[in-house]
Design a protein around this motif. Structure first.
Motif, PDB file in Angstrom:
ATOM      1  N   MET A   1      15.078  43.444  65.273  1.00 25.32           N
ATOM      2  CA  MET A   1      14.767  43.488  63.847  1.00 25.32           C
ATOM      3  C   MET A   1      15.403  42.284  63.143  1.00 25.32           C
ATOM      4  N   LEU A   2      14.666  41.682  62.219  1.00 25.38           N
ATOM      5  CA  LEU A   2      15.146  40.509  61.491  1.00 25.38           C
ATOM      6  C   LEU A   2      16.196  40.923  60.474  1.00 25.38           C
ATOM      7  N   ALA A   3      17.384  40.324  60.566  1.00 30.43           N
ATOM      8  CA  ALA A   3      18.443  40.620  59.609  1.00 30.43           C
ATOM      9  C   ALA A   3      18.113  39.970  58.272  1.00 30.43           C
ATOM     10  N   SER A   4      18.239  40.722  57.188  1.00 36.28           N
ATOM     11  CA  SER A   4      17.864  40.229  55.864  1.00 36.28           C
ATOM     12  C   SER A   4      18.932  39.325  55.289  1.00 36.28           C
ATOM     13  N   ASN A   5      18.521  38.403  54.391  1.00 38.75           N
ATOM     14  CA  ASN A   5      19.464  37.620  53.607  1.00 38.75           C
ATOM     15  C   ASN A   5      20.081  38.440  52.495  1.00 38.75           C
ATOM     16  N   HIS A   6      19.383  39.483  52.062  1.00 34.51           N
ATOM     17  CA  HIS A   6      19.753  40.189  50.854  1.00 34.51           C
ATOM     18  C   HIS A   6      21.086  40.905  51.017  1.00 34.51           C
ATOM     19  N   SER A   7      21.842  40.959  49.926  1.00 38.49           N
ATOM     20  CA  SER A   7      23.102  41.689  49.847  1.00 38.49           C
ATOM     21  C   SER A   7      24.177  41.116  50.762  1.00 38.49           C
ATOM     22  N   CYS A   8      24.063  39.847  51.123  1.00 37.97           N
ATOM     23  CA  CYS A   8      25.140  39.208  51.879  1.00 37.97           C
ATOM     24  C   CYS A   8      26.181  38.677  50.897  1.00 37.97           C
ATOM     25  N   GLN A   9      27.349  38.354  51.390  1.00 35.83           N
ATOM     26  CA  GLN A   9      28.387  37.773  50.545  1.00 35.83           C
ATOM     27  C   GLN A   9      28.211  36.263  50.511  1.00 35.83           C
ATOM     28  N   THR A  10      28.172  35.681  49.321  1.00 34.80           N
ATOM     29  CA  THR A  10      27.996  34.239  49.176  1.00 34.80           C
ATOM     30  C   THR A  10      29.339  33.559  48.994  1.00 34.80           C
ATOM     31  N   THR A  11      29.607  32.562  49.831  1.00 31.96           N
ATOM     32  CA  THR A  11      30.823  31.759  49.742  1.00 31.96           C
ATOM     33  C   THR A  11      30.458  30.349  49.289  1.00 31.96           C
ATOM     34  N   VAL A  12      31.228  29.797  48.367  1.00 35.57           N
ATOM     35  CA  VAL A  12      31.061  28.402  47.957  1.00 35.57           C
ATOM     36  C   VAL A  12      32.206  27.601  48.563  1.00 35.57           C
ATOM     37  N   GLY A  13      31.871  26.618  49.399  1.00 38.72           N
ATOM     38  CA  GLY A  13      32.886  25.794  50.046  1.00 38.72           C
ATOM     39  C   GLY A  13      32.727  24.336  49.688  1.00 38.72           C
ATOM     40  N   ARG A  14      33.830  23.685  49.384  1.00 40.37           N
ATOM     41  CA  ARG A  14      33.786  22.262  49.057  1.00 40.37           C
ATOM     42  C   ARG A  14      33.486  21.452  50.312  1.00 40.37           C
ATOM     43  N   TYR A  15      32.636  20.435  50.174  1.00 45.23           N
ATOM     44  CA  TYR A  15      32.243  19.603  51.311  1.00 45.23           C
ATOM     45  C   TYR A  15      33.449  19.087  52.087  1.00 45.23           C
ATOM     46  N   GLY A  16      33.379  19.187  53.407  1.00 40.74           N
ATOM     47  CA  GLY A  16      34.424  18.703  54.306  1.00 40.74           C
ATOM     48  C   GLY A  16      34.109  19.161  55.716  1.00 40.74           C
ATOM     49  N   PRO A  17      34.852  18.679  56.715  1.00 38.91           N
ATOM     50  CA  PRO A  17      34.546  18.985  58.116  1.00 38.91           C
ATOM     51  C   PRO A  17      34.529  20.477  58.431  1.00 38.91           C
ATOM     52  N   LEU A  18      35.470  21.245  57.893  1.00 36.46           N
ATOM     53  CA  LEU A  18      35.530  22.665  58.207  1.00 36.46           C
ATOM     54  C   LEU A  18      34.332  23.417  57.634  1.00 36.46           C
ATOM     55  N   VAL A  19      33.950  23.078  56.411  1.00 33.43           N
ATOM     56  CA  VAL A  19      32.791  23.730  55.785  1.00 33.43           C
ATOM     57  C   VAL A  19      31.509  23.354  56.519  1.00 33.43           C
ATOM     58  N   ILE A  20      31.379  22.101  56.912  1.00 29.10           N
ATOM     59  CA  ILE A  20      30.199  21.676  57.681  1.00 29.10           C
ATOM     60  C   ILE A  20      30.138  22.417  59.007  1.00 29.10           C
ATOM     61  N   ALA A  21      31.278  22.597  59.666  1.00 29.48           N
ATOM     62  CA  ALA A  21      31.305  23.331  60.939  1.00 29.48           C
ATOM     63  C   ALA A  21      30.879  24.781  60.729  1.00 29.48           C
ATOM     64  N   ASP A  22      31.364  25.410  59.654  1.00 22.97           N
ATOM     65  CA  ASP A  22      30.955  26.791  59.348  1.00 22.97           C
ATOM     66  C   ASP A  22      29.456  26.859  59.067  1.00 22.97           C
ATOM     67  N   ALA A  23      28.959  25.874  58.326  1.00 22.90           N
ATOM     68  CA  ALA A  23      27.531  25.841  57.989  1.00 22.90           C
ATOM     69  C   ALA A  23      26.682  25.667  59.235  1.00 22.90           C
ATOM     70  N   ALA A  24      27.097  24.782  60.127  1.00 23.87           N
ATOM     71  CA  ALA A  24      26.343  24.547  61.366  1.00 23.87           C
ATOM     72  C   ALA A  24      26.304  25.812  62.223  1.00 23.87           C
ATOM     73  N   ALA A  25      27.388  26.571  62.226  1.00 23.53           N
ATOM     74  CA  ALA A  25      27.414  27.829  62.978  1.00 23.53           C
ATOM     75  C   ALA A  25      26.412  28.816  62.401  1.00 23.53           C
ATOM     76  N   LEU A  26      26.313  28.875  61.082  1.00 18.51           N
ATOM     77  CA  LEU A  26      25.321  29.748  60.446  1.00 18.51           C
ATOM     78  C   LEU A  26      23.898  29.280  60.766  1.00 18.51           C
ATOM     79  N   ILE A  27      23.678  27.965  60.744  1.00 20.71           N
ATOM     80  CA  ILE A  27      22.358  27.420  61.095  1.00 20.71           C
ATOM     81  C   ILE A  27      21.982  27.835  62.518  1.00 20.71           C
ATOM     82  N   ARG A  28      22.917  27.694  63.455  1.00 18.46           N
ATOM     83  CA  ARG A  28      22.640  28.060  64.848  1.00 18.46           C
ATOM     84  C   ARG A  28      22.392  29.552  65.002  1.00 18.46           C
ATOM     85  N   ALA A  29      22.989  30.361  64.120  1.00 18.63           N
ATOM     86  CA  ALA A  29      22.790  31.810  64.164  1.00 18.63           C
ATOM     87  C   ALA A  29      21.492  32.235  63.465  1.00 18.63           C
ATOM     88  N   GLY A  30      20.790  31.268  62.862  1.00 17.64           N
ATOM     89  CA  GLY A  30      19.501  31.571  62.257  1.00 17.64           C
ATOM     90  C   GLY A  30      19.527  31.879  60.780  1.00 17.64           C
TER      91      GLY A  30
END
Length: 313
Positions: free
Chosen positions: A1-30
């Motif tokens: 079953m496709l996991a929904s975007n709705h009702s997730c927790q939104t985090t705002v992170g300032r640009y930098g290597p750690l935030v990019i790494a977290d973002a890339a992990a989310l991209i790889r997870a779909g």
């Protein structure tokens, strides 16, 4: 079953290597993430993953017939997705990286999901110049589908807080890298056996006239696009009762696109000023006349679409 975007927790992170790494992990997870570009903030996801593409449409409430722009690092990566003739390649070499999207025939072995191209036999591709989305492309190692990071048909976001206003709880991460430098969406040009056609006005001045169309070929062609929630009128030399006035040049107002009449500054400020007007206590919005020259044509294009959207609502 496709996991929904709705009702997730939104985090705002300032640009930098750690935030990019977290973002890339989310991209790889779909999952999509919001990221700064030189034009407007984009909602980026793995374009080769159909489930990830569905999550973009879901988060935005975007019609699936409206294709997405695919972002890559360079021309070589673009040519792995689409067929570039001499004219398309010349445009790419002249304007990439930068705010130009090229719509070209889709390669038969293109790995991008057909959901991202709305089932068309063409693909819209851009090589962005901004450090945040380029870092995300490098870290995720996939072509990224990235429409504007806003609810579909509403004002494009030029700051992280604009993204949060409409997508809070619908996207897991926003990469904040400050306000956009251009503030208006990319120019879109189609290059195929029909020739070279301008599909959307933007920061790149092509010298082409806007092509008439009776079908959707690229993002941003619908008239109900880029709209604030309030009624808007243009060419307003002064404000009416209960009307927030956005000035330009010698025409003052509650705020201005550019007091000096600089069209580049006006483009960068356009969506920021419309967001401000939308949040005001005034019932409607008025915008001062903007010259139909250079990037002013793109500014007026966005304003006409905003007016059309409210007229049809």
């Amino acid at each position: 079953m496709l996991a929904s975007n709705h009702s997730c927790q939104t985090t705002v992170g300032r640009y930098g290597p750690l935030v990019i790494a977290d973002a890339a992990a989310l991209i790889r997870a779909g999952f999509p993430v919001a990221v700064a570009t030189e034009t407007v903030y984009g909602l980026a996801a793995d374009s080769t993953n159909s489930a990830a593409v569905v999550r973009i449409y879901e988060a935005k409430g975007r019609p699936i017939f409206n294709p997405l722009i695919i972002h890559v690092l360079d021309l070589a990566a673009a040519e792995a997705l689409g067929v570039f003739n001499d004219e398309a390649r010349a445009l790419a070499l002249k304007h990439w990286p930068g705010p130009l999207t090229l719509v070209v025939p889709r390669r038969s072995d293109c790995p991008v999901s057909t959901l991202a191209t709305a089932g068309l036999d063409t693909i819209a591709i851009r090589v962005p110049a901004h450090r945040a989305i380029r870092a995300l492309l490098e870290a995720s190692e996939v072509p990224l589908a990235a429409p504007s990071a806003n609810a579909s048909g509403r004002l494009s976001p030029t700051r992280a807080e604009h993204v949060l206003n409409t997508l809070n709880g619908r996207v897991r991460l926003i990469i904040d890298d400050g306000p956009n430098t251009l503030g208006i969406e990319s120019t879109i040009v189609a290059v195929d056996d029909k020739g070279v056609r301008l599909l959307r006005l933007g920061p790149i001045m092509t010298g082409l006239s806007l092509s008439a169309h009776d079908k959707i070929e690229s993002p941003g062609q619908t008239m109900n696009h880029y709209a604030p929630s309030k009624e808007l009128r243009t060419d307003a030399m002064s404000a009416g009762n209960d009307e927030w006035h956005i000035g330009f040049g010698t025409v003052g107002g509650h705020t201005t696109l550019s007091q000096s009449g600089d069209l580049v500054e006006a483009a960068a400020n356009l969506f920021d000023r419309l967001h401000e007007a939308d949040r005001s206590a005034c019932a409607t919005i008025a915008v001062a006349p903007v010259p139909e020259t250079g990037i002013g044509a793109a500014i007026n294009d966005r304003l006409r679409r905003a007016c059309a959207a409210n007229a049809g609502s």
